[in-house]
Design a protein around this motif. Structure first.
Motif, PDB file in Angstrom:
ATOM      1  N   ASP A 283      -2.331   3.174 -10.875  1.00  0.00           N
ATOM      2  CA  ASP A 283      -1.376   2.807 -11.915  1.00  0.00           C
ATOM      3  C   ASP A 283      -0.018   3.435 -11.611  1.00  0.00           C
ATOM      4  N   GLY A 284       1.039   2.748 -12.005  1.00  0.00           N
ATOM      5  CA  GLY A 284       2.383   3.253 -11.797  1.00  0.00           C
ATOM      6  C   GLY A 284       3.389   2.428 -12.558  1.00  0.00           C
ATOM      7  N   SER A 285       4.644   2.548 -12.169  1.00  0.00           N
ATOM      8  CA  SER A 285       5.698   1.760 -12.815  1.00  0.00           C
ATOM      9  C   SER A 285       6.680   1.257 -11.769  1.00  0.00           C
ATOM     10  N   ILE A 286       7.230   0.078 -12.005  1.00  0.00           N
ATOM     11  CA  ILE A 286       8.182  -0.554 -11.095  1.00  0.00           C
ATOM     12  C   ILE A 286       9.531   0.176 -11.168  1.00  0.00           C
ATOM     13  N   THR A 287      10.115   0.457  -9.992  1.00  0.00           N
ATOM     14  CA  THR A 287      11.466   1.024  -9.958  1.00  0.00           C
ATOM     15  C   THR A 287      12.499   0.009  -9.493  1.00  0.00           C
ATOM     16  N   GLN A 288      12.082  -0.961  -8.661  1.00  0.00           N
ATOM     17  CA  GLN A 288      13.041  -1.955  -8.164  1.00  0.00           C
ATOM     18  C   GLN A 288      12.284  -3.148  -7.595  1.00  0.00           C
ATOM     19  N   THR A 289      12.878  -4.331  -7.753  1.00  0.00           N
ATOM     20  CA  THR A 289      12.342  -5.550  -7.158  1.00  0.00           C
ATOM     21  C   THR A 289      13.440  -6.219  -6.348  1.00  0.00           C
ATOM     22  N   LEU A 290      13.149  -6.547  -5.101  1.00  0.00           N
ATOM     23  CA  LEU A 290      14.122  -7.182  -4.216  1.00  0.00           C
ATOM     24  C   LEU A 290      13.546  -8.497  -3.707  1.00  0.00           C
ATOM     25  N   TYR A 291      14.276  -9.586  -3.915  1.00  0.00           N
ATOM     26  CA  TYR A 291      13.867 -10.900  -3.423  1.00  0.00           C
ATOM     27  C   TYR A 291      14.280 -11.032  -1.961  1.00  0.00           C
ATOM     28  N   GLN A 292      13.312 -11.389  -1.071  1.00  0.00           N
ATOM     29  CA  GLN A 292      13.604 -11.483   0.361  1.00  0.00           C
ATOM     30  C   GLN A 292      13.148 -12.813   0.955  1.00  0.00           C
ATOM     31  N   GLY A 293      13.265 -13.862   0.165  1.00  0.00           N
ATOM     32  CA  GLY A 293      12.890 -15.185   0.657  1.00  0.00           C
ATOM     33  C   GLY A 293      11.420 -15.466   0.430  1.00  0.00           C
ATOM     34  N   ALA A 294      10.627 -15.367   1.495  1.00  0.00           N
ATOM     35  CA  ALA A 294       9.196 -15.673   1.379  1.00  0.00           C
ATOM     36  C   ALA A 294       8.434 -14.601   0.619  1.00  0.00           C
ATOM     37  N   VAL A 295       8.987 -13.388   0.562  1.00  0.00           N
ATOM     38  CA  VAL A 295       8.301 -12.283  -0.109  1.00  0.00           C
ATOM     39  C   VAL A 295       9.249 -11.570  -1.063  1.00  0.00           C
ATOM     40  N   LYS A 296       8.650 -10.804  -1.949  1.00  0.00           N
ATOM     41  CA  LYS A 296       9.401  -9.884  -2.791  1.00  0.00           C
ATOM     42  C   LYS A 296       8.987  -8.456  -2.428  1.00  0.00           C
ATOM     43  N   ARG A 297       9.972  -7.596  -2.341  1.00  0.00           N
ATOM     44  CA  ARG A 297       9.730  -6.188  -2.072  1.00  0.00           C
ATOM     45  C   ARG A 297       9.682  -5.464  -3.422  1.00  0.00           C
ATOM     46  N   ILE A 298       8.532  -4.930  -3.746  1.00  0.00           N
ATOM     47  CA  ILE A 298       8.328  -4.250  -5.019  1.00  0.00           C
ATOM     48  C   ILE A 298       8.250  -2.744  -4.758  1.00  0.00           C
ATOM     49  N   GLU A 299       9.194  -1.999  -5.308  1.00  0.00           N
ATOM     50  CA  GLU A 299       9.184  -0.545  -5.173  1.00  0.00           C
ATOM     51  C   GLU A 299       8.643   0.047  -6.469  1.00  0.00           C
ATOM     52  N   LEU A 300       7.716   0.987  -6.342  1.00  0.00           N
ATOM     53  CA  LEU A 300       7.105   1.585  -7.519  1.00  0.00           C
ATOM     54  C   LEU A 300       6.807   3.051  -7.285  1.00  0.00           C
ATOM     55  N   VAL A 301       6.586   3.762  -8.365  1.00  0.00           N
ATOM     56  CA  VAL A 301       6.141   5.149  -8.295  1.00  0.00           C
ATOM     57  C   VAL A 301       4.834   5.236  -9.065  1.00  0.00           C
ATOM     58  N   THR A 302       3.817   5.829  -8.440  1.00  0.00           N
ATOM     59  CA  THR A 302       2.507   5.925  -9.074  1.00  0.00           C
ATOM     60  C   THR A 302       2.514   7.047 -10.117  1.00  0.00           C
ATOM     61  N   ASP A 303       1.477   7.070 -10.924  1.00  0.00           N
ATOM     62  CA  ASP A 303       1.402   8.079 -11.981  1.00  0.00           C
ATOM     63  C   ASP A 303       1.316   9.498 -11.424  1.00  0.00           C
ATOM     64  N   ASN A 304       0.884   9.628 -10.180  1.00  0.00           N
ATOM     65  CA  ASN A 304       0.838  10.969  -9.576  1.00  0.00           C
ATOM     66  C   ASN A 304       2.058  11.253  -8.691  1.00  0.00           C
ATOM     67  N   GLY A 305       3.095  10.414  -8.803  1.00  0.00           N
ATOM     68  CA  GLY A 305       4.370  10.702  -8.150  1.00  0.00           C
ATOM     69  C   GLY A 305       4.572  10.122  -6.766  1.00  0.00           C
ATOM     70  N   GLN A 306       3.602   9.398  -6.223  1.00  0.00           N
ATOM     71  CA  GLN A 306       3.744   8.796  -4.892  1.00  0.00           C
ATOM     72  C   GLN A 306       4.605   7.532  -4.980  1.00  0.00           C
ATOM     73  N   ARG A 307       5.624   7.465  -4.160  1.00  0.00           N
ATOM     74  CA  ARG A 307       6.440   6.253  -4.100  1.00  0.00           C
ATOM     75  C   ARG A 307       5.816   5.278  -3.113  1.00  0.00           C
ATOM     76  N   LEU A 308       5.704   4.020  -3.513  1.00  0.00           N
ATOM     77  CA  LEU A 308       5.109   2.983  -2.684  1.00  0.00           C
ATOM     78  C   LEU A 308       6.018   1.764  -2.658  1.00  0.00           C
ATOM     79  N   VAL A 309       5.918   1.016  -1.561  1.00  0.00           N
ATOM     80  CA  VAL A 309       6.572  -0.281  -1.448  1.00  0.00           C
ATOM     81  C   VAL A 309       5.487  -1.317  -1.201  1.00  0.00           C
ATOM     82  N   ALA A 310       5.470  -2.363  -2.006  1.00  0.00           N
ATOM     83  CA  ALA A 310       4.530  -3.472  -1.834  1.00  0.00           C
ATOM     84  C   ALA A 310       5.314  -4.724  -1.462  1.00  0.00           C
ATOM     85  N   SER A 311       4.756  -5.517  -0.559  1.00  0.00           N
ATOM     86  CA  SER A 311       5.359  -6.789  -0.168  1.00  0.00           C
ATOM     87  C   SER A 311       4.442  -7.894  -0.658  1.00  0.00           C
TER      88      SER A 311
END
Length: 341
Positions: A283-311
């Motif tokens: 679980d976490g929360s979204i910090t930023q969403t970037l549209y990149q054509g075929a994909v969206k780059r989703i930046e989030l921080v998890t509840d334990n503080g780990q920053r992740l990027v999902a494509s």
């Protein structure tokens, strides 16, 4: 039966400029007929290694062979290699055919023979009919093909390519990647390709050497480099992986090593959606969403503080807005332990 010699071999090769170690103990074997990419940021040593193969530089220490012959002290014009440069280095006052034939003219090849070979080389790079044009009358992609034909017409055993696609726009660069690979396969030559663009290296090369600070940090097939990086540097430089520190990776998998997690391995779970069997769910929360054509780059921080990027596919009907809580999941096997933190 003795094994065939490597097309290019480095053993303990160093190149110093005063206190700067541009190349610092490189061991390398490039096979005959291999498309080999040297990948790394500016100043990593990849171009210096190319220049050492070409004979434009001499090693401070170590040993270099090309097809079993020692290269110490052998000048560039006596080596069985040729180089294609990023700026193409064409003579603007000469037509295309004369540019291609120039090297053979210097070698004393008779005019009729060299023109016949030059026309054949231009046909090979799809420039038949352009022999009388000047470089200024050609597009960037056509000038690059002239430089290729000029390098190939003297029949080198190894072709060196120093970021030859860097001056082209994106669409043409992608087209030329396919053409270069097709040409290399048809000729059966060893190509050594220097680039800082990981997409170029992964799409064309049979094997990739990743350079950093004058050393090779990993060599392998493109899939191995991308999916199984050995170090944090490789994970970050090749494809921008998420790097999970050892403590958190251990909490998730029991591993004692930091791990690489590719962005495209992470999926967003819609409200109430079940995670795939065996997946790690966070679980976490979204910090930023970037549209990149075929994909969206989703930046989030998890509840334990780990920053992740999902494509994630851009076709998803809805993407949570920044500040929205989110649940993500990824296969346990997507966490790849690295040898170096």
């Amino acid at each position: 039966m003795a094994a065939s010699p490597s097309a290019v071999m480095f053993r303990g090769v160093e190149r110093h400029y005063g206190a700067v170690r541009a190349v610092d103990g490189v061991d390398l074997d490039i096979a005959p007929g291999e498309f080999f990419a040297m990948l790394g940021p500016s100043g990593s040593g990849k171009t210096t290694c190319l220049r050492l193969i070409a004979g434009f530089e001499q090693p401070t220490a170590g040993h270099i062979e090309i097809f079993g012959e020692a290269m110490e002290g052998v000048p560039s014009y006596r080596r069985p290699v040729n180089t294609v440069f990023q700026d193409y280095a064409l003579f603007p006052h000469m037509n295309v055919l004369d540019n291609v034939c120039y090297g053979m003219m210097i070698r004393g090849v008779e005019r009729g023979e060299r023109e016949q070979l030059g026309r054949a080389a231009l046909g090979m790079v799809k420039l038949a009919g352009k022999e009388e044009r000047k470089p200024g009358q050609l597009s960037g992609g056509q000038r690059q093909r002239v430089a290729l034909a000029r390098a190939l017409v003297v029949r080198p055993k190894v072709l060196l390519l120093d970021e030859p696609l860097g001056a082209l726009d994106l669409k043409l660069r992608e087209e030329m990647q396919g053409e270069l690979k097709t040409l290399q396969r048809s000729l059966g030559l060893s190509f050594v390709f220097v680039t800082h663009d990981q997409g170029e290296a992964l799409s064309m090369a049979d094997r990739v050497a990743v350079f950093n600070e004058g050393r090779i940090v990993q060599v392998g097939a493109p899939e191995e480099i991308y999916e199984r990086p050995r170090t944090r540097f490789v994970a970050d430089f090749v494809g921008g992986s998420n790097v999970i520190d050892a403590a958190l990776a251990g909490a998730w998998t029991g591993s004692t090593k930091a791990a690489s997690l590719r962005a495209e391995k992470i999926v967003l779970l819609a409200n109430g959606a079940a995670a795939p069997d065996g997946a790690i769910v966070i679980d976490g929360s979204i910090t930023q969403t970037l549209y990149q054509g075929a994909v969206k780059r989703i930046e989030l921080v998890t509840d334990n503080g780990q920053r992740l990027v999902a494509s994630v596919p851009a076709s998803l009907s809805a993407t949570p807005a920044p500040g929205t809580g989110v649940r993500v999941a990824f296969p346990r096997a997507a966490l790849h332990p690295m040898e170096e933190p």
